[in-house]
Write an enzyme that holds these catalytic residues in place. Structure first.
Site, short mmCIF file in Angstrom:
data_model
loop_
_atom_site.label_atom_id
_atom_site.label_comp_id
_atom_site.label_asym_id
_atom_site.label_seq_id
_atom_site.Cartn_x
_atom_site.Cartn_y
_atom_site.Cartn_z
N THR A 1 18.87 102.37 -1.06
CA THR A 1 18.77 103.66 -1.76
C THR A 1 18.33 104.77 -0.83
O THR A 1 18.42 105.94 -1.19
CB THR A 1 17.75 103.60 -2.91
OG1 THR A 1 16.53 103.04 -2.40
CG2 THR A 1 18.26 102.75 -4.06
N GLY A 2 17.80 104.40 0.32
CA GLY A 2 17.26 105.40 1.23
C GLY A 2 18.36 106.21 1.90
O GLY A 2 19.56 105.95 1.73
N PHE A 3 17.94 107.18 2.68
CA PHE A 3 18.91 108.05 3.33
C PHE A 3 19.68 107.31 4.42
O PHE A 3 20.90 107.38 4.48
CB PHE A 3 18.21 109.28 3.91
CG PHE A 3 17.86 110.31 2.87
CD1 PHE A 3 18.33 110.23 1.56
CD2 PHE A 3 17.05 111.40 3.20
CE1 PHE A 3 18.02 111.21 0.61
CE2 PHE A 3 16.75 112.38 2.27
CZ PHE A 3 17.22 112.27 0.97
N THR A 4 18.97 106.63 5.31
CA THR A 4 19.71 105.93 6.36
C THR A 4 20.41 104.70 5.80
O THR A 4 21.47 104.31 6.29
CB THR A 4 18.79 105.51 7.53
OG1 THR A 4 17.77 104.65 7.02
CG2 THR A 4 18.14 106.72 8.18
N CYS B 1 15.16 109.26 15.84
CA CYS B 1 16.16 110.32 15.95
C CYS B 1 15.76 111.38 16.96
O CYS B 1 16.57 111.83 17.77
CB CYS B 1 16.47 110.94 14.60
SG CYS B 1 15.01 111.38 13.66
N ASN C 1 20.77 113.34 12.80
CA ASN C 1 19.73 112.30 12.73
C ASN C 1 20.16 111.10 11.89
O ASN C 1 19.69 109.99 12.11
CB ASN C 1 18.43 112.87 12.17
CG ASN C 1 18.60 113.48 10.80
OD1 ASN C 1 19.44 114.36 10.60
ND2 ASN C 1 17.84 113.01 9.84
N1 LIG Z 1 15.71 109.51 8.12
C1 LIG Z 1 16.00 109.53 9.40
O1 LIG Z 1 16.53 110.49 9.93
C2 LIG Z 1 15.70 108.34 10.28
C3 LIG Z 1 16.15 108.35 11.59
C4 LIG Z 1 15.86 107.27 12.41
C5 LIG Z 1 15.16 106.20 11.89
N2 LIG Z 1 14.73 106.23 10.62
C6 LIG Z 1 13.99 105.08 10.13
O2 LIG Z 1 14.77 104.41 9.18
C7 LIG Z 1 13.94 103.82 8.20
C8 LIG Z 1 14.39 104.28 6.84
O3 LIG Z 1 14.27 105.69 6.80
P1 LIG Z 1 14.88 106.55 5.61
O4 LIG Z 1 14.76 107.95 5.99
O5 LIG Z 1 16.20 106.02 5.21
O6 LIG Z 1 13.81 106.21 4.47
P2 LIG Z 1 13.94 106.33 2.89
O7 LIG Z 1 15.00 107.30 2.55
O8 LIG Z 1 12.56 106.59 2.41
O9 LIG Z 1 14.41 104.88 2.43
C9 LIG Z 1 13.61 103.75 2.51
C10 LIG Z 1 14.32 102.61 1.82
O10 LIG Z 1 13.55 101.42 1.96
C11 LIG Z 1 13.33 100.82 0.68
N3 LIG Z 1 12.01 100.22 0.76
C12 LIG Z 1 10.82 100.85 0.85
N4 LIG Z 1 9.82 99.96 0.98
C13 LIG Z 1 10.39 98.73 0.95
C14 LIG Z 1 9.86 97.42 1.03
N5 LIG Z 1 8.56 97.21 1.16
N6 LIG Z 1 10.73 96.39 0.96
C15 LIG Z 1 12.05 96.59 0.84
N7 LIG Z 1 12.60 97.83 0.75
C16 LIG Z 1 11.76 98.88 0.81
C17 LIG Z 1 13.49 101.94 -0.30
O11 LIG Z 1 14.06 101.56 -1.53
P3 LIG Z 1 13.35 100.91 -2.77
O12 LIG Z 1 11.99 101.52 -2.86
O13 LIG Z 1 14.23 101.20 -3.93
O14 LIG Z 1 13.33 99.43 -2.45
C18 LIG Z 1 14.54 102.79 0.37
O15 LIG Z 1 15.82 102.31 0.05
C19 LIG Z 1 12.52 104.23 8.53
O16 LIG Z 1 11.88 103.21 9.23
C20 LIG Z 1 12.72 105.43 9.40
O17 LIG Z 1 11.66 105.60 10.31
C21 LIG Z 1 15.01 107.26 9.80
#
Ligand SMILES: NC(=O)c1ccc[n+]([C@@H]2O[C@H](COP(=O)([O-])OP(=O)(O)OC[C@H]3O[C@@H](n4cnc5c(N)ncnc54)[C@H](OP(=O)(O)O)[C@@H]3O)[C@@H](O)[C@H]2O)c1
Ligand SMILES: NC(=O)c1ccc[n+]([C@@H]2O[C@H](COP(=O)([O-])OP(=O)(O)OC[C@H]3O[C@@H](n4cnc5c(N)ncnc54)[C@H](OP(=O)(O)O)[C@@H]3O)[C@@H](O)[C@H]2O)c1
Ligand SMILES: NC(=O)c1ccc[n+]([C@@H]2O[C@H](COP(=O)([O-])OP(=O)(O)OC[C@H]3O[C@@H](n4cnc5c(N)ncnc54)[C@H](OP(=O)(O)O)[C@@H]3O)[C@@H](O)[C@H]2O)c1
Ligand SMILES: NC(=O)c1ccc[n+]([C@@H]2O[C@H](COP(=O)([O-])OP(=O)(O)OC[C@H]3O[C@@H](n4cnc5c(N)ncnc54)[C@H](OP(=O)(O)O)[C@@H]3O)[C@@H](O)[C@H]2O)c1
Ligand SMILES: [Zn+2]
Ligand SMILES: [Zn+2]
Lengths: 349, 62, 349, 349, 349, 62
Positions: free
Chosen positions: D14-17, D149, D313
């Site tokens: 569900t998250g962005f990445t 990123c 990113n």
């Molecule tokens: N956003 C960026 O630009 C970016 C760039 C590089 C790296 N990252 C890294 O990528 C990762 C995800 O980032 P994001 O921006 O996509 O975050 P996000 O939008 O907050 O998404 C996080 C996802 O993880 C799930 N989640 C949270 N806690 C969990 C757990 N304990 N067990 C299983 N699933 C869990 C959440 O869904 P549910 O709560 O529904 O399970 C959600 O789908 C992070 O580590 C971030 O540092 C992000």
């Protein structure tokens, strides 16, 4: 601020309209703000929530400890004021409520559109804040109910046509298509109002059945077809009203009706055609101000009158309207505290 | 404007300036400095001692 | 791209829809772009104008030196194609024109809505591009007229109701309130489309009398009350249609009508209620894609049906529609070159 | 997708990445997505969270019930993967983690920059995902750690200068001033990322001490002065690096260094001067794509080299980089699934 | 406005800073605007160009027919004032010029950074407008040169460090990374500032060699490494300065230096850490106001001091600064006409 | 894709690489380099000589 200023408090001071009230009252020559409440930011400075108010020497305090004031402004979510109205009157001579709690004249309407009313005995006493609609009943009023922002935009747009007899209860359909900014949702938005999801939208957020219809019907006597869209701005509400008068009207009739209604209004402007970039009402043109802009166009082929109406939901649509009404109620100059005329250029305010 | 509200005076731990804080603060409460905006913890009340509160990155960042 | 790809040229390659055509055709397996014209950027690389096409090894050339191709796409302002249509056919077997020059079936309509027509003899030969409306007549067509973006959004929204008999020439008013992005104005905007003036607007830019009404009337048989607003996005056109069917319709009727119309359409989606953030059609959800989203809601009080329709004006509303129509005309897979499904999250694309 | 496609799952769908991974993998010829997890949207369709994926026939399932797949992509917040890494490897042959959990080569660094590491034994096994930096070690890797990123943008910008010997551990200060979009904060933003507060900002959100410094130091061998600002876009990270090489460098030296580094890279573009509107790297030019743009300029007066670097990113800065690395690891064509070239015009994607 | 108000004219009244001057002067108690010039909108109302000034009863007139006034404000492009300065002094006792024409103290600098100077004999007479830098020389000044907006942001940010001896001509590199809004380009933007191209950008528009470096060097005695980016806002300039003092400084030293510099300044605010959403300087917090915000952070690892500085380029960065300087020059209260404190929430103003 | 169009080869003045330019360019014309994007002025045609064109700040900046 003058020596004999009215003391004022703002309940719900961390919120968006609460902050706007504080901004306006802090610059108002006839008011002195003595209290702003917050449960979540108790004892914090007002400037921490509202960076434009960093110069204000005031800290939030608990809404349960209301100080005695002349005027209490309540900027709380629907339901709070109807529950606490007796307490509010213990603390203040005049209560100005920005929520929907005292907007509708009949308790029945609260049953239909909301979840009923807890203090229906106050409904008759309450006066609708919008001076362009209800100026005559405001002087001396001690319970003032601020209008809804979308309702305000719509009422300001259509009232001249109703007054001129071009529109009325029996006159065909009136479609009102509203576009609003994200501040309308208040400070506590959820996922749908996060920046990534809310940016760049044209999002139908109230396809039908918006509660402001009730106010419009109550005060204009018109049943409208009402739809609200979220668009990418923070401040602003824009209502486009498509009406089909029974009798043909001319451009001259329209100018006459709107001039009659608004020529002497300190905050209303008719913007309808002309040259340059800003030819019709726009939220940008009134952002941060208590102005309302209205304009119109005729569609000769189908007898349609299109009316455009633009306000800032935070000022003319809530806090500014509330102060304007308080000015009238207390006999102060109408524009006191509301002189800001806006900015140009301005992006998406 | 808050002249009628009860306040205490204390020393701002960052600038050393004298600042006013609400009289009803409790030990352990976090308030912000009117001079620097920094979040300060009320360490004691008699005398009033304030200390910079640890920053909570998480509640803000991306 | 396949060996036996069709050769294609784009006249007006520096423009917004010209660039979009180049983007789509460059990724299309069955087309090979051999020419893109520009008078102002003659001999410059295509990537200089369109940074997303920096990988394309192509330079603009003079529109007076047209190469022989299978398909010529014209993305020029109104009036150019009607003047040069004979030349276009000398250079190409099939001409797909994105302007309004061949959209309307009758020369009279050009007298009424435009400044007349210079090559009325081509009007009958031209086929309206929108496959959802005109698929049956596209195979083999050699002159294809891309729809207007606002007309496309409106037609896609209302057609199912017309087909189902809920709307027709005699059925009350249909109000169409459109919101569009700044790319609709093309690459050569003036003061009103500068960033400081155009940011954050809800600006009535065609209060009445928009030329797309003519197309809607021609192809839906409906006379609509049409108003267009500029809002703060770059890509996107969103039409909210307020209709008042004579006979009461139910939610089930509506789902039936829209499923009948679009269940088998490769690019159409019905988005109507449900949970999450994206419950109704939104330009953001289709940005960069050839998808159209439609949805609806019933206003029980007043028999109103509200229809929402969202497209990307640059794709479904012009270049994508053109390629889709060309695919149908040439017997290619309908979705060829048009598979991109869009981004999430996405700001104000 | 081909018959012998690799099966893949996305934890954190569900998250962005996570959504971006699903988008890319759904269009990837060599992958078949068999699972996407969510705790909060268990059993809901993927399209409910990500409107661009409405065409995908997939529902979220519980992250505790992992299916057996070839490749598991984890897109969860920092700390989840290091805790569940053994389980991940029970379910999958290859794990690609987008969090910071396996990015740094030494456990010490986790003590310094994070709160320690729970599975330090995996750190040596992990390979940093960025192919431009670490292509040679990726084939056959079974634990791949996606770069941060901001770190990715910075590394891509500075690496050619380091490789050319113009920058190194002893070479004065390197200031890196980063500007990022709101999607960097993920889907669960708080008050600071609400639309009213986050719109229009230039907000210092990591004045100093950003954790990506650790990665840059680890992989470039450079200690940089790093500051990150939030600006008004949703997708995009832009790093401006101000470096002061000890030895004078010429424009020709710079072109040489960057051409050496990137001429053969499928996703890198050097954009440095020239005409038109897009003369230097911009996040807009690469939005939605796996491209990285780098460019530079010389400040003759003070021997400064200014390097500009722009990525999306969500793609090059996370999901695209992860898939690119998986392509290399599995011996697939590098650009498979990553062919989208972006849009023009495009607003604030 | 008082009876004995100073009469004022604005040359260049259709422009962005001209409009801002008119807005401020129209609300200023001690000024009466008697003329606003335009060649392109001669005889049109001021409100046609600036919708916020629709209430102002004034029409543009020809810049060749200057009326006699006490103070003439020139808001024309570079080069106009240096050519017409004699005429300006024939019409007015005091000239306040917003362009770069009289900003630099030496004619040589105009040869180096501009195309030379036509009236170098006025350079010594001119006083730099920024009161925080030059208050002592402003009383009685009759030629006032408004600072550049990017220079103003930078000077306000760094001056306390220079005054405290932490920075000086011999102290390593000072990198200044600036982010600006689109109003900085003035009303007559070209393709690069059209809404579709300019929205959502992080665009390096002056990678090196920006002319404001000359001002900074002239008035701070510092040679800075200066780079300017366009970002998606209309109003605002934000400078992030990365400095490396030779001697270690502490957080307390920094607070001391900035409090010494600005505690008594009516328009300056130190915003540096703390809680809530607005922890550091932001253009949003000062939009529409004459405030400047500065803040700082220490990077312990590398002795770096990061300074953030935010202003509205249209007010503190030009028109507001000009009126502030005029207030000082004429002995008026410093804040007269400049009391507006800004809005919250506010989008992208 | 433009294989069927007539082109000339020339040396990119910045990178020294061989680039293709349209055959119909004229002396004095400005074209952009396909390698660097830089605007190049056609100095002569036989042989083809290209030089970096002076940058026109004004047409872009703010
Ligand atoms: N956003 C960026 O630009 C970016 C760039 C590089 C790296 N990252 C890294 O990528 C990762 C995800 O980032 P994001 O921006 O996509 O975050 P996000 O939008 O907050 O998404 C996080 C996802 O993880 C799930 N989640 C949270 N806690 C969990 C757990 N304990 N067990 C299983 N699933 C869990 C959440 O869904 P549910 O709560 O529904 O399970 C959600 O789908 C992070 O580590 C971030 O540092 C992000
Ligand atoms: N936003 C608009 O454009 C607009 C326009 C017209 C009318 N209105 C009406 O104005 C009212 C306020 O709207 P808003 O947008 O300003 O909302 P908001 O930003 O969410 O603010 C609500 C405020 O009320 C306080 N509050 C919440 N529950 C409370 C309770 N039980 N007792 C005391 N205080 C409470 C909150 O602060 P703490 O939680 O810290 O106490 C906060 O300060 C609503 O009734 C709304 O319908 C809003
Ligand atoms: N923008 C939309 O959303 C949209 C949607 C549907 C339909 N359309 C239609 O598509 C057409 C193009 O629109 P657009 O927005 O792409 O416009 P645009 O951005 O202004 O581009 C127009 C293009 O035509 C070229 N051109 C202009 N006059 C010409 C002439 N006399 N001969 C040859 N080339 C000429 C221009 O390039 P040079 O000057 O360099 O030659 C430019 O490449 C219009 O008819 C428009 O109504 C647009
Ligand atoms: N924008 C900023 O943020 C900013 C900040 C600091 C300083 N400045 C400086 O302020 C000055 C004005 O900038 P701006 O952004 O307001 O520019 P602008 O929006 O382009 O306005 C320029 C004005 O000057 C008039 N004008 C142009 N040429 C003229 C001439 N030869 N004689 C008389 N009037 C002429 C124009 O009107 P007509 O053509 O109708 O006569 C217009 O009213 C510039 O020198 C700029 O560097 C601007
Ligand atoms: Zn914008
Ligand atoms: Zn925005």
């Amino acid at each position: 601020m003058t020596d004999d200023a009215y003391t004022a408090s703002v309940v719900g001071g961390t919120g968006f309209t609460g902050g706007e009230l504080l901004r306006i009252l802090a610059g108002h020559p006839d008011f002195e703000v003595v209290q702003a409440t917050s449960r979540s930011a108790d004892n914090m400075t007002v400037g921490r929530s509202h960076p434009n108010l960093r110069g204000l020497d005031l800290r939030f305090s608990d809404p349960d400890d209301l100080e005695s004031v002349d005027v209490l402004f309540a900027a709380t979510p629907h339901g709070v004021s109807m529950e606490r109205i007796d307490e509010f009157f213990e603390a203040a001579d005049t209560v100005v409520d920005l929520s929907a709690d005292f907007r509708l004249p009949e308790a029945d309407a609260y049953d239909e559109w909301y979840d009923g009313h807890e203090s229906p005995e106050y409904l008759e006493r309450a006066e609708y804040a919008l001076p362009e609609l209800n100026r005559e009943n405001l002087p001396g009023a001690d319970l003032i109910a601020g209008g809804g922002c979308n309702a305000t935009a719509t009422i300001l747009g259509l009232k001249p046509l109703v007054d001129a007899g071009a529109l009325g209860p029996d006159v065909g359909e009136v479609v009102v298509d509203v576009k609003v900014g994200s501040s309308e949702g208040g400070a506590g938005g959820g996922a749908a109002s996060s920046h990534p999801e809310r940016s760049g939208v044209v999002r139908p957020y109230a396809p039908t059945g918006h509660r402001h219809e009730a106010e419009i019907e109550a005060y204009l006597g018109l049943s409208v077809s009402f739809t609200v869209h979220a668009v990418d701005m923070v401040r602003g509400a824009s209502a486009t009203c498509h009406a089909f008068p029974d009798e043909p009207v001319s451009k001259g009739d329209l100018w006459g009706a709107y001039r009659d209604a608004y020529a002497d209004e300190p905050f209303m402007r008719i913007v309808s055609g002309g040259g340059g970039v800003y030819r019709y009402p726009e939220p940008k043109s009134v952002a941060g101000t208590n102005h309302g802009e209205v304009g119109f166009e005729l569609d000769p082929g189908n007898r349609r009158v299109v009316v455009f109406s633009a306000i800032d939901n935070m000022t003319k649509g809530s806090a500014g309207q509330a102060v304007h009404a308080a000015n009238v109620a207390l006999g102060l100059p109408e524009t006191a505290g509301l002189e800001f005329d806006g900015l140009h250029p301005v992006g998406s305010p | 404007m808050t002249s009628d509200t009860d306040t205490l005076t204390a020393e701002d731990p960052i600038t050393g300036e004298e600042i006013e804080i609400p009289a009803d603060v409790e030990v352990g409460e976090i308030i912000d400095s009117p001079v620097t905006g920094t979040e300060l913890e009320v360490i004691s009340l008699d005398p009033v001692v304030l200390e910079e509160a640890p920053e909570l990155e998480e509640d803000w960042g991306e």
